[in-house]
Design a protein around this motif. Structure first.
Motif, PDB file in Angstrom:
ATOM      1  N   ARG A 232       0.845  -1.191   0.000  1.00  9.05           N
ATOM      2  CA  ARG A 232       0.000   0.000   0.000  1.00  9.05           C
ATOM      3  C   ARG A 232       0.885   1.247   0.000  1.00  9.05           C
ATOM      4  O   ARG A 232       2.000   1.233   0.517  1.00  9.05           O
ATOM      5  N   GLY A 233       0.356   2.311  -0.573  1.00  7.05           N
ATOM      6  CA  GLY A 233       1.126   3.533  -0.680  1.00  7.05           C
ATOM      7  C   GLY A 233       0.782   4.549   0.397  1.00  7.05           C
ATOM      8  O   GLY A 233      -0.362   4.639   0.849  1.00  7.05           O
ATOM      9  N   MET A 234       1.785   5.319   0.800  1.00  8.13           N
ATOM     10  CA  MET A 234       1.543   6.470   1.652  1.00  8.13           C
ATOM     11  C   MET A 234       0.687   7.475   0.874  1.00  8.13           C
ATOM     12  O   MET A 234       0.836   7.628  -0.339  1.00  8.13           O
ATOM     13  N   MET A 235      -0.194   8.149   1.574  1.00  6.50           N
ATOM     14  CA  MET A 235      -1.081   9.107   0.929  1.00  6.50           C
ATOM     15  C   MET A 235      -0.271  10.127   0.128  1.00  6.50           C
ATOM     16  O   MET A 235       0.685  10.696   0.632  1.00  6.50           O
ATOM     17  N   GLY A 236      -0.673  10.312  -1.119  1.00  9.95           N
ATOM     18  CA  GLY A 236       0.028  11.233  -1.998  1.00  9.95           C
ATOM     19  C   GLY A 236       1.022  10.572  -2.916  1.00  9.95           C
ATOM     20  O   GLY A 236       1.501  11.208  -3.869  1.00  9.95           O
ATOM     21  N   ASP A 237       1.338   9.302  -2.687  1.00 10.09           N
ATOM     22  CA  ASP A 237       2.318   8.596  -3.519  1.00 10.09           C
ATOM     23  C   ASP A 237       1.680   7.795  -4.641  1.00 10.09           C
ATOM     24  O   ASP A 237       2.399   7.206  -5.449  1.00 10.09           O
ATOM     25  N   GLY A 238       0.343   7.751  -4.685  1.00 12.36           N
ATOM     26  CA  GLY A 238      -0.336   6.924  -5.668  1.00 12.36           C
ATOM     27  C   GLY A 238      -1.369   7.682  -6.475  1.00 12.36           C
ATOM     28  O   GLY A 238      -1.242   8.898  -6.676  1.00 12.36           O
ATOM     29  N   VAL A 239      -2.403   6.960  -6.915  1.00  5.73           N
ATOM     30  CA  VAL A 239      -3.339   7.504  -7.906  1.00  5.73           C
ATOM     31  C   VAL A 239      -4.716   7.826  -7.331  1.00  5.73           C
ATOM     32  O   VAL A 239      -5.602   8.266  -8.069  1.00  5.73           O
ATOM     33  N   ILE A 240      -4.939   7.642  -6.044  1.00  3.39           N
ATOM     34  CA  ILE A 240      -6.270   7.870  -5.474  1.00  3.39           C
ATOM     35  C   ILE A 240      -6.478   9.351  -5.163  1.00  3.39           C
ATOM     36  O   ILE A 240      -5.609   9.991  -4.550  1.00  3.39           O
ATOM     37  N   ASP A 241      -7.633   9.857  -5.552  1.00  2.00           N
ATOM     38  CA  ASP A 241      -8.022  11.228  -5.216  1.00  2.00           C
ATOM     39  C   ASP A 241      -8.621  11.207  -3.800  1.00  2.00           C
ATOM     40  O   ASP A 241      -9.838  11.265  -3.625  1.00  2.00           O
ATOM     41  N   ILE A 242      -7.769  11.116  -2.802  1.00  2.00           N
ATOM     42  CA  ILE A 242      -8.221  10.905  -1.419  1.00  2.00           C
ATOM     43  C   ILE A 242      -9.133  12.026  -0.933  1.00  2.00           C
ATOM     44  O   ILE A 242     -10.169  11.751  -0.300  1.00  2.00           O
ATOM     45  N   PRO A 243      -8.835  13.306  -1.187  1.00  2.00           N
ATOM     46  CA  PRO A 243      -9.748  14.350  -0.705  1.00  2.00           C
ATOM     47  C   PRO A 243     -11.174  14.208  -1.233  1.00  2.00           C
ATOM     48  O   PRO A 243     -12.131  14.587  -0.549  1.00  2.00           O
ATOM     49  N   ALA A 244     -11.335  13.659  -2.427  1.00  2.00           N
ATOM     50  CA  ALA A 244     -12.686  13.490  -2.975  1.00  2.00           C
ATOM     51  C   ALA A 244     -13.499  12.524  -2.121  1.00  2.00           C
ATOM     52  O   ALA A 244     -14.702  12.741  -1.898  1.00  2.00           O
ATOM     53  N   TYR A 245     -12.859  11.472  -1.635  1.00  2.00           N
ATOM     54  CA  TYR A 245     -13.570  10.509  -0.790  1.00  2.00           C
ATOM     55  C   TYR A 245     -13.849  11.094   0.590  1.00  2.00           C
ATOM     56  O   TYR A 245     -14.924  10.876   1.164  1.00  2.00           O
ATOM     57  N   ARG A 246     -12.897  11.846   1.123  1.00  2.00           N
ATOM     58  CA  ARG A 246     -13.151  12.479   2.413  1.00  2.00           C
ATOM     59  C   ARG A 246     -14.283  13.493   2.301  1.00  2.00           C
ATOM     60  O   ARG A 246     -15.147  13.581   3.183  1.00  2.00           O
ATOM     61  N   ARG A 247     -14.296  14.256   1.229  1.00  2.00           N
ATOM     62  CA  ARG A 247     -15.366  15.221   1.013  1.00  2.00           C
ATOM     63  C   ARG A 247     -16.719  14.505   0.985  1.00  2.00           C
ATOM     64  O   ARG A 247     -17.703  14.981   1.576  1.00  2.00           O
ATOM     65  N   ALA A 248     -16.775  13.363   0.325  1.00  2.00           N
ATOM     66  CA  ALA A 248     -18.033  12.631   0.200  1.00  2.00           C
ATOM     67  C   ALA A 248     -18.511  12.075   1.544  1.00  2.00           C
ATOM     68  O   ALA A 248     -19.700  12.167   1.881  1.00  2.00           O
ATOM     69  N   VAL A 249     -17.599  11.496   2.329  1.00  2.00           N
ATOM     70  CA  VAL A 249     -18.045  10.913   3.602  1.00  2.00           C
ATOM     71  C   VAL A 249     -18.376  12.015   4.615  1.00  2.00           C
ATOM     72  O   VAL A 249     -19.306  11.862   5.423  1.00  2.00           O
TER      73      VAL A 249
END
Length: 287
Positions: A232-249
């Motif tokens: 697994r990657g540290m946040m920011g090292d990969g391809v996931i738009d993490i803020p978009a998921y946090r915004r949604a939840v």
């Protein structure tokens, strides 16, 4: 959406993230030194130091829990069913003793992998039915202990050996069947690593509602990924738009901890201080 850039007030560390660097007590102490307010322990790490010592460590450090990992592995043959139920009742009791706000469920795949020794099966539909049945049998135990159960859908690459619940839709369907009144006793844990690929996830997050949103986990998806479990990657090292998921939840009313959960040979090879400091920095800048 909450502004996380100024502090790490809502950061939690899943203890798997640094499982190779220290035992549970050492992890708790290191988190407390950095002002990290919460952890989410794994059962084997708690067992290693002993439940009483783990409870004391959390209390002495003034930490909270964001969850407890893990209950589940429900799929098994008839000969192993009582063992499965007893194991999960112990997990509920441990979560209660530690003050966990939920017990995260990795539900199990095919029975021969979830409960070794079970008769082999290729019937994924039967596995789905066993999961719903087992959660239903254990829900009253969880309610009595005041420990909500959080079904965590896992990426489909784990369907055979770890979890046959692979989408948020499947997890919420189980919640609808077993807890239609939305009592708060049964909900979901959403991990960006496991749901980011699913085009249906946005509609399903809208379906969750505040009472079923029990835990939110973050890490990243690396390309290429060297190991399907332990890269697994540290946040920011990969391809996931993490803020978009946090915004949604958070739009669903979630105001709890953002839990960093890394299972990574790379990050396990680094010093404890470096990993925790990086978690804090990335939480404030890319989550």
């Amino acid at each position: 959406m909450r502004d996380l850039s100024k502090d790490h007030h809502w950061l939690s560390i899943n203890t798997a993230t640094v499982r190779q660097q220290a035992d549970f007590v050492g992890i708790v102490e290191a988190c407390a030194r950095r002002g990290i307010r919460a952890v989410s322990p794994w059962r084997d790490q708690v067992a290693h130091v002993g439940l009483d010592r783990a409870v004391k460590a959390v209390r002495d450090a003034g930490l909270q829990l964001s969850g407890y990992c893990r209950g589940g592995m429900y799929t098994c043959d008839a000969a192993h069913k009582q063992e499965m139920l007893d194991d999960n009742r112990r997990a509920i009791d441990e979560a209660a003793a530690l003050g966990a706000p939920c017990l995260v469920l990795v539900v199990g795949g095919l029975p021969q992998f979830s409960r070794p020794g079970s008769q082999p099966s290729k019937d994924i539909r039967a596995a789905h039915a066993q999961v719903t049945d087992a959660i239903g049998q254990l829900l009253n135990d969880a309610k009595a202990a005041k420990v909500p159960l959080a079904v965590e859908p896992l990426h489909p690459m784990y369907a055979a050996d770890r979890a046959c619940v692979n989408t948020l839709r499947q997890a919420l369907d189980i919640c609808d069947v077993l807890d239609p009144a939305r009592s708060g006793a049964l909900g979901v844990a959403i991990d960006t690593f496991h749901v980011w690929w699913d085009a249906d996830v946005w509609e399903q997050i809208d379906r969750v509602g505040k009472e079923r949103m029990l835990a939110f986990h973050v890490c990243d998806w690396l390309v290429p990924m060297k190991d399907m479990l332990l890269d697994r990657g540290m946040m920011g090292d990969g391809v996931i738009d993490i803020p978009a998921y946090r915004r949604a939840v958070e739009a669903q009313g979630y105001k709890g901890f953002v839990e960093v959960e890394l299972l990574s040979n790379d990050w396990w090879s680094r010093p404890l201080d470096e990993v925790l400091d990086t978690c804090i920095a990335r939480y404030q800048t890319v989550v």
